[in-house]
Structure formats: structure tokens, C-alpha cells
Design a protein around this motif. Structure first.
Motif, mmCIF file in Angstrom:
data_model
loop_
_atom_site.group_PDB
_atom_site.id
_atom_site.type_symbol
_atom_site.label_atom_id
_atom_site.label_comp_id
_atom_site.label_asym_id
_atom_site.label_seq_id
_atom_site.Cartn_x
_atom_site.Cartn_y
_atom_site.Cartn_z
ATOM 1 N N ARG A 171 -39.368 -25.538 -20.716
ATOM 2 C CA ARG A 171 -37.918 -25.384 -20.783
ATOM 3 C C ARG A 171 -37.403 -25.458 -22.216
ATOM 4 N NH1 ARG A 171 -35.280 -25.853 -15.854
ATOM 5 N NH2 ARG A 171 -33.498 -25.190 -17.079
ATOM 6 N N ALA A 172 -38.137 -26.130 -23.091
ATOM 7 C CA ALA A 172 -37.717 -26.234 -24.485
ATOM 8 C C ALA A 172 -38.243 -25.079 -25.331
ATOM 9 C CB ALA A 172 -38.191 -27.561 -25.072
ATOM 10 N N ASP A 173 -38.919 -24.111 -24.697
ATOM 11 C CA ASP A 173 -39.519 -22.984 -25.419
ATOM 12 C C ASP A 173 -38.850 -21.696 -24.972
ATOM 13 O OD1 ASP A 173 -41.077 -21.368 -26.927
ATOM 14 O OD2 ASP A 173 -42.994 -21.971 -26.049
ATOM 15 N N LEU A 174 -38.780 -20.694 -25.864
ATOM 16 C CA LEU A 174 -38.184 -19.406 -25.521
ATOM 17 C C LEU A 174 -39.204 -18.420 -24.976
ATOM 18 C CD1 LEU A 174 -35.806 -18.887 -28.590
ATOM 19 C CD2 LEU A 174 -35.226 -19.766 -26.306
ATOM 20 N N ASP A 175 -40.479 -18.588 -25.301
ATOM 21 C CA ASP A 175 -41.512 -17.616 -24.945
ATOM 22 C C ASP A 175 -42.285 -18.068 -23.709
ATOM 23 O OD1 ASP A 175 -40.848 -16.097 -27.155
ATOM 24 O OD2 ASP A 175 -42.222 -17.238 -28.456
ATOM 25 N N ARG A 176 -42.640 -17.087 -22.882
ATOM 26 C CA ARG A 176 -43.502 -17.329 -21.731
ATOM 27 C C ARG A 176 -44.929 -16.933 -22.081
ATOM 28 N NH1 ARG A 176 -38.678 -15.707 -19.148
ATOM 29 N NH2 ARG A 176 -38.051 -17.140 -17.470
ATOM 30 N N TYR A 177 -45.872 -17.506 -21.379
ATOM 31 C CA TYR A 177 -47.277 -17.140 -21.571
ATOM 32 C C TYR A 177 -47.972 -17.131 -20.210
ATOM 33 C CZ TYR A 177 -48.190 -22.154 -21.143
ATOM 34 O OH TYR A 177 -48.254 -23.434 -20.690
ATOM 35 N N LEU A 205 -38.942 -29.926 -16.996
ATOM 36 C CA LEU A 205 -39.907 -29.777 -18.075
ATOM 37 C C LEU A 205 -40.474 -28.376 -18.177
ATOM 38 C CD1 LEU A 205 -41.672 -31.039 -20.308
ATOM 39 C CD2 LEU A 205 -43.334 -31.624 -18.517
ATOM 40 N N ILE A 206 -40.834 -27.768 -17.033
ATOM 41 C CA ILE A 206 -41.576 -26.512 -17.072
ATOM 42 C C ILE A 206 -41.202 -25.662 -15.874
ATOM 43 C CG2 ILE A 206 -43.539 -27.399 -15.746
ATOM 44 C CD1 ILE A 206 -45.385 -25.883 -17.654
ATOM 45 N N GLU A 207 -41.337 -24.328 -16.000
ATOM 46 C CA GLU A 207 -41.158 -23.415 -14.877
ATOM 47 C C GLU A 207 -42.398 -22.526 -14.770
ATOM 48 O OE1 GLU A 207 -38.658 -19.706 -16.861
ATOM 49 O OE2 GLU A 207 -37.564 -21.280 -15.793
ATOM 50 N N THR A 208 -42.794 -22.226 -13.532
ATOM 51 C CA THR A 208 -44.039 -21.507 -13.293
ATOM 52 C C THR A 208 -43.864 -20.535 -12.133
ATOM 53 O OG1 THR A 208 -45.352 -23.401 -14.028
ATOM 54 C CG2 THR A 208 -46.487 -21.749 -12.742
ATOM 55 N N PHE A 209 -44.448 -19.330 -12.299
ATOM 56 C CA PHE A 209 -44.562 -18.339 -11.229
ATOM 57 C C PHE A 209 -46.039 -17.966 -11.139
ATOM 58 C CE2 PHE A 209 -40.413 -18.006 -13.148
ATOM 59 C CZ PHE A 209 -39.547 -18.004 -12.066
ATOM 60 N N SER A 210 -46.644 -18.160 -9.980
ATOM 61 C CA SER A 210 -48.082 -17.934 -9.892
ATOM 62 C C SER A 210 -48.440 -17.214 -8.604
ATOM 63 C CB SER A 210 -48.841 -19.269 -9.951
ATOM 64 O OG SER A 210 -48.567 -20.048 -8.807
ATOM 65 N N LEU A 211 -49.609 -16.589 -8.622
ATOM 66 C CA LEU A 211 -50.178 -15.891 -7.467
ATOM 67 C C LEU A 211 -51.642 -16.295 -7.364
ATOM 68 C CD1 LEU A 211 -49.714 -13.717 -5.224
ATOM 69 C CD2 LEU A 211 -50.639 -12.059 -6.859
ATOM 70 N N ARG A 212 -52.036 -16.766 -6.188
ATOM 71 C CA ARG A 212 -53.428 -17.177 -5.986
ATOM 72 C C ARG A 212 -54.054 -16.339 -4.878
ATOM 73 N NH1 ARG A 212 -56.985 -20.045 -3.004
ATOM 74 N NH2 ARG A 212 -58.438 -21.453 -4.086
ATOM 75 N N PHE A 249 -48.142 -17.037 -3.019
ATOM 76 C CA PHE A 249 -47.228 -16.898 -4.153
ATOM 77 C C PHE A 249 -46.407 -18.173 -4.248
ATOM 78 C CE2 PHE A 249 -42.913 -16.029 -5.648
ATOM 79 C CZ PHE A 249 -43.197 -15.579 -6.926
ATOM 80 N N MET A 250 -46.251 -18.712 -5.471
ATOM 81 C CA MET A 250 -45.526 -19.959 -5.689
ATOM 82 C C MET A 250 -44.618 -19.827 -6.899
ATOM 83 S SD MET A 250 -45.323 -22.990 -7.622
ATOM 84 C CE MET A 250 -46.892 -23.281 -8.404
ATOM 85 N N PRO A 266 -53.439 -16.202 -11.597
ATOM 86 C CA PRO A 266 -52.643 -16.002 -12.816
ATOM 87 C C PRO A 266 -51.289 -16.696 -12.655
ATOM 88 C CG PRO A 266 -52.527 -14.055 -11.433
ATOM 89 C CD PRO A 266 -53.405 -15.027 -10.708
ATOM 90 N N ALA A 267 -50.799 -17.285 -13.731
ATOM 91 C CA ALA A 267 -49.524 -18.006 -13.686
ATOM 92 C C ALA A 267 -48.706 -17.684 -14.924
ATOM 93 C CB ALA A 267 -49.760 -19.511 -13.584
ATOM 94 N N LEU A 268 -47.454 -17.274 -14.711
ATOM 95 C CA LEU A 268 -46.517 -17.032 -15.802
ATOM 96 C C LEU A 268 -45.740 -18.326 -16.030
ATOM 97 C CD1 LEU A 268 -45.287 -14.952 -17.760
ATOM 98 C CD2 LEU A 268 -43.601 -14.433 -15.972
ATOM 99 N N THR A 269 -45.873 -18.936 -17.217
ATOM 100 C CA THR A 269 -45.397 -20.288 -17.458
ATOM 101 C C THR A 269 -44.507 -20.324 -18.701
ATOM 102 O OG1 THR A 269 -47.430 -21.170 -16.509
ATOM 103 C CG2 THR A 269 -46.117 -22.681 -17.817
ATOM 104 N N ARG A 270 -43.499 -21.201 -18.639
ATOM 105 C CA ARG A 270 -42.649 -21.422 -19.808
ATOM 106 C C ARG A 270 -42.154 -22.853 -19.805
ATOM 107 N NH1 ARG A 270 -37.196 -21.483 -21.410
ATOM 108 N NH2 ARG A 270 -36.497 -21.228 -19.247
#
Length: 563
Positions: free
Chosen positions: A511-517, A478-485, A471-472, A505-509
Motif C-alpha cells: 500500500r505504501a508503494d506505487l508499483d505492482r509486481y 499493508l498489502i493487496e494481492t490478486f492471484s490465480l492458483r 482465484f483470490m 501467479p500473484a499480482l502484488t502491491r
């Protein structure tokens, strides 16, 4: 009277000749070479065929050893608490007049029948134990020619018709040769032929850094690390803290752990590696090593400078210290730069441009490591010719309406701070580790990057498989990420075929965006080694996200022929 004179002559001449015996034995020397080191002993070549026998004295790197065993082609010396390096050379002193002397005749051994019935029948350990096979590889201590041929390729293939494909193929050759057995002469070469493939590649930025041929090393060297050493040609490293150089390096013999070296030459073009005479670099290096001591210290002090455009450019002093208490390590480094008072970057005349400490600790199953350093970006007139001004200094805002070129560098040059730490436990079949990193640029209060990770790895599942789960989390400017490998692998055919698969899978956003993907990565790998000298590998990853759908393929082959 004549009889007395004859007796006196015998006493003065014949008796000393009779008693001289071993002291008058003729001696000769034989050059030897260390081919392997194991268990406090070193194996040297040649052996008995060259005249070596038990008790002879051997001198290697100014240390004396005694021969304790001899075969026709090899001899064994006792090291005690001292160390020698594999490949080290020395001499053996042989008393030639002793060869062939008949020793005292031993008494006849007791017959085997005298020992019958004294020992009970035992069970052989090999009949009950079944250790796992471990491939040790091919012994190469006596090889005077080592060759490695490799090729690798990668391709980034966008899916869905968006973007252009990008590919690269490299063929690389590395060689180490010692053409004359009795002379410590070596030739080292490392060159690669590469081809990049992409639409309109010639019009892309940075195309000059993609040459067809790149030579990392091409040198002729004489001597060994503990004796006089000289190398000429394209040096991979000119010193402990100085990189590639087209020139000469010399080093003095080891004297109580101290060596002094000097180097000089020209720096290749940083983009394509082609020889260039625009910049010359020169310097000296003092090193201290005590490999036989308890802490095994390694200290290096390097002072070097450069010229560019007919004037002095760089002036640097670098120091590194490493110590190895037990199975652990402690290290530190620092670099001081000197600049002209009117330099274009607004830097101080004397500046601490880099400093740091790092180390790792091993206590049984527990291990830990940490690193902290500070570094300021490189600045030199030579580097300014290849990078835009904004890369080398902080720009002060100019007057509204004036060109950017009229802006000046700020007086203060911001450093970058980096810190990391990790801890872990390594058991027989399970390893768990955790760690984190921080990055800070300048003196502002906000961190530029903060991250952490936790990983668990099972080494043997059902005797053939392995698995890992990581887990990372990372957040930055610039960017924030939460991932599981999660990944599993298996050695399908021991030492021949290995397979792996993984999913991330990685939950990414941004910093200049409001939505995560969510970004999904699925992949696998194959390693095939049909012979100990030949190995193939193939890795394929499929990536799908809001921004891109692509396929990443990497393949390689390595051949190390036994010569």
C-alpha cells in the motif's frame, strides 16, 4: 389327622418351591464394552464365552438394552433411537440357572427337493457390477494401546545469496493406553523433540520459544465421559474454553444430560512449556448434552480465575452453545471479563471481551456457511510479563521529549471484528465454492482487510486424476494481492502413491508503494503409503518475486503401528 397335616405341609412348602422356577434363577453380572456402533446396533465384548445369550439385559450409561444376537466373542444390542459412544462400558445381567436348558424340539425341515424348480435362474449382481475399491482402514475399536510416531521437517532456502537459510526438524510421539481391561484407566501422552537451525539462532528475538522438548499432554485419567471422570497431569484442555494446565480436573457422572466439573493447577511457561508455579488457574464448568434429541444441543458454561504475583489476576465467564439440526450446525459464544477498577489498561470493570455466532447449512448438493465475531486482545498481569506494553493497550501520545515508557494506555480498548461467508455446490465429480472475509479493528470507517475467492474442483478426471482452479483477491492496510492458483493431481497407484503439481501467479502491491509486481510460485507434492500404517509426504515450492527468490521444502513421515 396325620395325613391331613402332611398334605397341608406339601401345599405350603413344596408347591411354592416348584412354581418359583425362573423367578428364583440365580443371576450374575458381566462387565462389557462397546467396540463398534453401526446401523442402530452396538457390538459389545465379551459374548457367548462369558455367558451372554439372546434376551439378556445390558446397562450402558444408565440405559437398558436387550441382546439380540450372540457369537462366541461378541454380542449385539439393539439401540433403537438411542446413541452410545464407542468405548463406553456397562454391565450385562445373566440368569445362570437357565444356561443349558433344552428348548422345544423343532420339527424336521422340508427337504430341498420340495422346492426344486420354483425359482427361475437369476444373474448375480456381482457378475455385472464393478464398484471402486474404498480403503476402510484398520478397525481399532478393541485396541487398548494406540501409538503414533511422526517426524516433519521444513527448510527455507534463499536463492541468489540473499538472506539466511532457516530449518526445523521435529520428532513427535502420541500415545493412548488402557493398561487394565476391567478398569476405566487411561494414559495419554503427546511430546515432541524439535531442533531449529539458522545462523546466530541464539541471538535472534524469540529464541526462548524454541525449546528442544515440548510436552503438549501427559495425563492419567480414570472414568468415562458419561460417568465420573478425573484426570491428573499436563492437561491439553482444562475445560471447553480453557487451554493447557498442569493440574487436576474432575467431572460428575451424567445426570439427564448435565455434568459439572472443576479444575485447578498451574499454567506452564508460555514460551517453552516448562512447568511454572508463577500463575495458578482454577474454575468450574457446567455442561449439558442431549445426543439422542433432534437438535443434539451442546451447552457449556465455564467460570474461571487465576492468580499471579500473589494476587487475583483473571476473572472470566464464558458460554458456548452448539446445535446440530439435521446435517447443519448453529453455534454461538460469549466471554465476559472482570477487571480491577484501577487496572493499568483503562478497561471497564465488567467488559464483553468476545462474542460471536457461526454455522453451516447443508441441503442436498448445496452448502453454505457464515461466521461473525468480536474479540478484544487478551489482557492480564501474567501476560504483561511476557509482552511489551504496546501489545496490550492503545498508547496515548506523550508530551514531546518524554520517554515512551511514560505514555499511558488509552481509556478505550479497540475490539477486532471478523466476518466470513461461503456458499458452494458439491456434485458427484465437481465442486464449486465462493466466499469472502472482512476484518475491522476499532471504530474507524476503513476496513483493515477485505478478501474474496472463487474455487472449482474436479474430483475425478479420467478416473485417476483431479484438478482445481482458484482465484483470490485481497486488500488490506499493508498489502493487496490478486492471484490465480491451478493444480492437478493423480493417484498413480491406488492407496500407495499420489502426485500433485501447482502453479500460482500473484499480482502484488504494498500500500505504501506505487508499483505492482508479479510473484510466481511453482510446486509439487508426493504422498507415499507403502503400508496402511506408514506414510511419507514431500512438498517443494519454488518462489520468485521482486523481493525474494527462495525454495521451501517440507517433508514428513507418520507411522501408526497396529498394536
Amino acid at each position: 389327622m396325620i395325613a391331613r397335616a402332611s398334605m397341608l405341609f406339601a401345599a405350603l412348602v413344596l408347591v411354592p418351591l416348584m412354581t418359583a422356577g425362573p423367578a428364583a434363577a440365580q443371576r450374575r453380572t458381566v462387565r462389557v464394552r462397546v467396540i463398534d456402533v453401526s446401523g442402530g446396533q452396538a457390538y459389545i465384548s465379551p459374548g457367548g464365552d462369558a455367558g451372554l445369550s439372546r434376551g439378556d439385559r445390558v446397562s450402558i450409561t444408565r440405559r437398558r438394552f436387550r441382546v439380540i444376537a450372540v457369537s462366541a466373542t461378541y454380542a449385539v444390542i439393539d439401540l433403537g433411537q438411542r446413541l452410545v459412544e464407542r468405548g463406553a462400558r456397562g454391565t450385562a445381567t445373566i440368569a445362570t440357572s437357565r444356561r443349558g436348558e433344552e428348548g422345544e424340539r423343532l420339527r424336521a425341515p422340508r427337504p430341498l427337493s420340495a422346492f426344486r424348480g420354483q425359482w427361475p435362474d437369476i444373474t448375480l449382481p456381482a457378475s455385472e457390477q464393478h464398484p471402486e475399491h474404498v480403503a476402510l482402514g484398520v478397525a481399532s475399536g478393541d485396541q487398548r494401546l494406540a501409538l503414533a510416531l511422526s517426524s516433519d521437517g521444513m527448510a527455507l532456502i534463499p536463492l541468489g545469496g540473499e538472506g539466511d537459510a532457516l530449518g526445523r526438524v521435529t520428532i513427535r510421539t502420541r500415545m493412548h493406553a488402557e493398561p487394565i481391561e476391567s478398569v476405566p484407566l487411561a494414559i495419554d501422552a503427546d511430546a515432541a523433540f524439535q531442533v531449529w537451525m539458522a545462523p546466530q539462532l541464539g541471538a535472534r528475538a524469540g529464541n526462548g520459544s524454541q525449546p528442544y522438548l515440548r510436552v503438549r499432554e501427559l495425563q492419567v485419567a480414570y472414568g468415562a465421559a458419561s460417568d465420573f471422570y478425573a484426570a491428573l497431569g499436563r492437561l491439553r484442555y482444562a475445560a471447553s474454553t480453557v487451554g493447557q494446565l498442569d493440574g487436576l480436573r474432575v467431572q460428575s457422572p451424567d445426570a439427564g444430560g448435565f455434568t459439572v466439573g472443576a479444575f485447578g493447577g498451574f499454567v506452564p511457561n508460555p514460551l517453552d512449556g516448562v512447568p511454572s508455579f508463577d500463575m495458578s488457574r482454577f474454575g468450574v464448568e457446567a455442561k449439558f448434552r442431549l445426543p439422542d434429541s433432534e437438535l443434539r444441543p451442546m451447552i457449556a458454561l465455564v467460570g474461571h480465575g487465576s492468580t499471579y504475583g500473589g494476587a487475583i489476576d483473571e476473572r472470566r465467564l464464558t458460554a458456548t452453545v452448539d446445535m446440530f439440526p439435521g446435517d447443519s450446525r448453529i453455534g454461538a459464544h460469549a466471554e465476559i471479563n472482570a477487571f480491577d477498577s484501577n487496572n493499568s489498561w483503562g478497561a471497564d470493570e465488567v467488559e464483553l471481551s468476545a462474542a460471536g455466532v457461526d454455522g453451516n447449512l447443508r441441503l442436498g448438493v448445496f452448502r453454505a456457511g457464515a461466521r461473525f465475531d468480536m474479540r478484544r486482545p487478551e489482557r492480564s498481569n501474567w501476560l504483561s510479563a511476557y509482552l511489551p506494553p504496546s501489545w496490550l493497550c492503545v498508547r496515548t501520545p506523550g508530551v514531546v521529549g518524554t520517554p515512551t515508557a511514560n505514555e499511558d494506555c488509552a481509556a478505550q480498548f479497540e475490539p477486532r471484528y471478523f466476518g466470513s461467508a461461503d456458499v458452494g455446490i458439491e456434485l458427484d465429480e465437481l465442486a464449486v465454492t465462493a466466499g469472502g472475509t472482512i476484518i475491522q479493528v476499532g471504530e474507524s470507517g476503513d476496513l483493515d482487510q477485505l478478501g474474496g475467492w472463487v474455487s472449482a474442483r474436479a474430483i475425478r478426471l479420467f478416473d485417476i486424476a483431479r484438478g482445481d482452479l482458484t482465484f483470490m483477491a485481497s486488500t488490506g492496510a499493508l498489502i493487496e494481492t490478486f492471484s490465480l492458483r491451478a493444480g492437478v493431481g493423480a493417484e498413480v497407484i491406488p492407496d500407495v502413491l499420489d502426485l500433485t503439481i501447482h502453479y500460482r501467479p500473484a499480482l502484488t502491491r504494498y500500500r505504501a508503494d506505487l508499483d505492482r509486481y508479479v510473484e510466481h510460485t511453482v510446486g509439487g507434492g508426493v504422498i507415499l503409503s507403502p503400508t496402511p500404517d506408514l506414510s511419507f509426504n514431500l512438498d517443494v515450492d519454488g518462489l520468485t518475486s521482486r523481493d525474494i527468490d527462495a525454495l521451501l521444502v517440507m517433508a514428513g513421515v507418520i507411522w501408526r503401528p497396529s498394536l
